[in-house]
Design a protein around this motif. Structure first.
Motif, mmCIF file in Angstrom:
data_model
loop_
_atom_site.group_PDB
_atom_site.id
_atom_site.type_symbol
_atom_site.label_atom_id
_atom_site.label_comp_id
_atom_site.label_asym_id
_atom_site.label_seq_id
_atom_site.Cartn_x
_atom_site.Cartn_y
_atom_site.Cartn_z
ATOM 1 N N ILE A 173 0.659 -0.912 0.198
ATOM 2 C CA ILE A 173 0.116 0.025 -0.463
ATOM 3 C C ILE A 173 0.577 0.996 -0.366
ATOM 4 O O ILE A 173 1.885 1.413 0.499
ATOM 5 N N LYS A 174 0.580 2.249 -0.452
ATOM 6 C CA LYS A 174 1.051 3.519 -0.561
ATOM 7 C C LYS A 174 0.010 4.920 -0.733
ATOM 8 O O LYS A 174 -1.147 4.448 -1.081
ATOM 9 N N THR A 175 0.536 5.507 1.078
ATOM 10 C CA THR A 175 -0.459 6.880 1.124
ATOM 11 C C THR A 175 0.152 7.853 1.415
ATOM 12 O O THR A 175 1.270 7.999 1.071
ATOM 13 N N ARG A 176 -0.523 8.965 0.806
ATOM 14 C CA ARG A 176 0.303 10.330 1.042
ATOM 15 C C ARG A 176 -0.527 11.090 2.106
ATOM 16 O O ARG A 176 0.106 12.238 2.265
ATOM 17 N N GLU A 177 -0.724 10.418 2.334
ATOM 18 C CA GLU A 177 -1.724 11.485 3.686
ATOM 19 C C GLU A 177 -1.083 9.675 4.800
ATOM 20 O O GLU A 177 -1.577 9.339 5.421
ATOM 21 N N GLU A 178 -2.082 10.470 5.583
ATOM 22 C CA GLU A 178 -1.489 9.907 7.349
ATOM 23 C C GLU A 178 -3.239 9.740 7.565
ATOM 24 O O GLU A 178 -4.172 9.651 7.282
ATOM 25 N N LEU A 179 -3.184 8.227 8.087
ATOM 26 C CA LEU A 179 -4.235 7.679 7.644
ATOM 27 C C LEU A 179 -4.370 7.000 9.498
ATOM 28 O O LEU A 179 -3.603 6.789 10.053
ATOM 29 N N THR A 180 -5.905 7.031 9.985
ATOM 30 C CA THR A 180 -6.326 6.537 11.081
ATOM 31 C C THR A 180 -6.895 6.201 11.642
ATOM 32 O O THR A 180 -7.382 5.290 12.491
ATOM 33 N N ALA A 181 -6.783 4.933 10.719
ATOM 34 C CA ALA A 181 -7.888 3.596 10.424
ATOM 35 C C ALA A 181 -7.199 2.691 9.677
ATOM 36 O O ALA A 181 -6.887 3.300 8.554
ATOM 37 N N LEU A 182 -7.504 1.578 9.182
ATOM 38 C CA LEU A 182 -6.649 0.544 8.486
ATOM 39 C C LEU A 182 -6.496 -0.601 8.482
ATOM 40 O O LEU A 182 -6.744 -1.385 9.678
ATOM 41 N N THR A 183 -7.721 -1.428 7.955
ATOM 42 C CA THR A 183 -7.525 -2.972 7.667
ATOM 43 C C THR A 183 -6.866 -3.486 6.579
ATOM 44 O O THR A 183 -7.438 -2.979 5.691
ATOM 45 N N VAL A 184 -5.634 -4.292 6.242
ATOM 46 C CA VAL A 184 -5.707 -5.514 5.600
ATOM 47 C C VAL A 184 -6.579 -6.365 5.949
ATOM 48 O O VAL A 184 -5.877 -7.244 6.544
ATOM 49 N N ARG A 185 -7.121 -7.052 4.232
ATOM 50 C CA ARG A 185 -6.936 -8.447 5.191
ATOM 51 C C ARG A 185 -7.118 -8.995 3.712
ATOM 52 O O ARG A 185 -7.007 -8.948 2.404
ATOM 53 N N LEU A 186 -6.772 -10.650 3.511
ATOM 54 C CA LEU A 186 -6.087 -11.657 2.670
ATOM 55 C C LEU A 186 -6.843 -12.857 2.423
ATOM 56 O O LEU A 186 -6.057 -13.218 3.572
ATOM 57 N N ARG A 187 -7.529 -13.007 1.446
ATOM 58 C CA ARG A 187 -7.408 -14.511 0.533
ATOM 59 C C ARG A 187 -6.899 -15.644 0.468
ATOM 60 O O ARG A 187 -7.026 -14.394 -0.661
ATOM 61 N N ASP A 207 1.457 -2.024 16.720
ATOM 62 C CA ASP A 207 0.736 -1.099 15.866
ATOM 63 C C ASP A 207 -0.468 -2.183 15.883
ATOM 64 O O ASP A 207 -2.054 -1.566 15.328
ATOM 65 N N PHE A 208 -0.431 -3.178 15.306
ATOM 66 C CA PHE A 208 -1.812 -3.696 14.631
ATOM 67 C C PHE A 208 -1.757 -5.468 15.314
ATOM 68 O O PHE A 208 -1.095 -5.688 15.961
ATOM 69 N N THR A 209 -2.736 -5.546 14.889
ATOM 70 C CA THR A 209 -3.763 -7.126 15.456
ATOM 71 C C THR A 209 -3.866 -8.114 14.420
ATOM 72 O O THR A 209 -4.371 -7.499 13.000
ATOM 73 N N ARG A 226 -4.753 -1.051 15.605
ATOM 74 C CA ARG A 226 -5.221 -1.027 16.722
ATOM 75 C C ARG A 226 -5.697 0.454 16.650
ATOM 76 O O ARG A 226 -4.931 1.941 16.362
ATOM 77 N N GLU A 227 -6.858 1.228 17.823
ATOM 78 C CA GLU A 227 -6.950 2.060 18.343
ATOM 79 C C GLU A 227 -6.086 2.905 18.577
ATOM 80 O O GLU A 227 -5.235 2.811 19.418
ATOM 81 N N GLY A 228 -6.261 4.627 18.589
ATOM 82 C CA GLY A 228 -5.558 5.528 19.081
ATOM 83 C C GLY A 228 -4.110 5.253 18.104
ATOM 84 O O GLY A 228 -3.054 6.583 18.183
ATOM 85 N N ARG A 229 -3.761 4.486 17.218
ATOM 86 C CA ARG A 229 -2.303 4.673 16.193
ATOM 87 C C ARG A 229 -2.512 5.053 14.961
ATOM 88 O O ARG A 229 -3.792 5.199 14.436
ATOM 89 N N LYS A 230 -1.462 4.700 14.217
ATOM 90 C CA LYS A 230 -1.771 5.915 12.567
ATOM 91 C C LYS A 230 -0.821 5.488 12.176
ATOM 92 O O LYS A 230 0.540 4.725 12.817
ATOM 93 N N VAL A 231 -0.896 5.336 10.582
ATOM 94 C CA VAL A 231 0.234 4.832 9.748
ATOM 95 C C VAL A 231 0.245 6.206 9.101
ATOM 96 O O VAL A 231 -1.144 7.401 8.647
ATOM 97 N N ARG A 232 1.996 6.531 8.730
ATOM 98 C CA ARG A 232 1.915 8.025 8.109
ATOM 99 C C ARG A 232 2.601 7.528 7.163
ATOM 100 O O ARG A 232 2.711 6.390 6.716
ATOM 101 N N ALA A 233 2.141 8.941 6.108
ATOM 102 C CA ALA A 233 2.456 8.345 5.181
ATOM 103 C C ALA A 233 3.642 7.431 3.939
ATOM 104 O O ALA A 233 4.701 7.837 4.538
#
Length: 289
Positions: A173-187, A207-209, A226-233
């Motif tokens: 993933i690439k993000t140009r903005e800070e993310l306050t929520a993120l869920t990644v699912r692989l099937r 930072d993740f479960t 996790r709640e309260g954590r962030k993902v920087r750009a």
């Protein structure tokens, strides 16, 4: 045409009658010649002229008689010629026989006439069914590996280090903005012997479960911020590792999804997995080995 022919026939008849009725009077002509020669002027002329001129007068009179006869004969010949003219005209106006075609012409195939009315276009095939916009049921469409939503971009790929017994699926993933929520699912589809062999991510582990379970024929890996954590750009990778039956594995039915929040914006991307180039240089389109 009939009136003109009648006029010609009447003229020929008159000329023929005149030519036939003309009979030159030779005795009268000779008498007139002799009287002219017996006149006083003629006597004086004979006295002073040599005898040879008398014979010349006789020859001239003879020539005159011959000329009269020639004129009469010409008139008769003209009448006869005019009488034969209609037959020659009839022959001239007879139809010309059709010439026999050459061997080249008889061996050439007849050319059909051009029809100005066009028939059905050769490109149009009435028996062919109209093309369908839907894919065949036997073909499974592969979703794109890379997708984008606003400032978030993602891509799915099979790790090139995968082998005949083990594989790794990467989600970038690439993000140009800070993310306050993120869920990644692989099937990962259960293609035979698929079982969990581990997982990792390039962001901090705390930072993740992570949860791994089987659901509806898939082995599912889920990373949740996790709640309260962030993902920087920046650019980040999430990887799921698993064992499978021996041999090459097709990843065409594997899927991934990514949901995130950037401020008040809700973002979502996802797709399938692209081809993999193994370390030995082989190209496996949409599959592992």
């Amino acid at each position: 045409m009939t009136m003109r022919r009648d006029v010609h026939e009447e003229l020929r008849a008159r000329l023929h009658e005149a030519a036939g009725g003309h009979e030159p009077d030779r005795e009268s002509i000779l008498a007139r010649v002799e009287r002219g020669m017996a006149g006083p002027a003629a006597s004086a002329h004979r006295a002073t002229s040599p005898p040879v001129f008398g014979w010349m007068r006789v020859a001239g009179a003879t020539a005159a008689v011959a000329g009269v006869l020639a004129v009469g004969g010409y008139a008769v010949a003209s009448a006869v010629k005019d009488e034969a003219a209609p037959q020659q005209q009839e022959v001239a106006t007879s139809p010309t026989p059709t010439p026999t075609p050459s061997p080249d012409a008889t061996s050439r195939a007849a050319v059909p006439p051009v029809d100005p009315t066009p028939t059905t276009s050769p490109e149009r095939r009435e028996s062919a069914p109209p093309p369908s916009g839907k894919p065949s049921a036997s073909v499974t469409a592969r979703p794109p590996a890379a997708t984008e939503d606003g400032p978030l971009w993602s891509d799915g790929s099979v790790d090139p280090h995968s082998n005949d017994f083990w594989a790794q699926s990467n989600i970038t993933i690439k993000t140009r903005e800070e993310l306050t929520a993120l869920t990644v699912r692989l099937r990962v589809a259960q293609t035979g012997g698929v079982s969990d062999a581990g997982a990792w991510r390039s962001l901090p582990e705390n930072d993740f479960t992570l949860t791994v379970n089987e659901q509806d024929g898939f082995l599912v890996y889920t990373w949740t911020l996790r709640e309260g954590r962030k993902v920087r750009a920046g650019e980040w990778v999430f990887a799921g590792q698993f064992d499978h039956d021996r041999g090459g594995r097709d990843a065409g039915t594997d899927r991934y999804t990514v949901t995130a929040a950037a401020g008040s914006d809700r973002l979502s991307v996802g797709g399938g997995f692209a081809a993999v180039n193994h370390t030995d240089g082989a190209d496996d389109a949409g599959g592992d080995s």
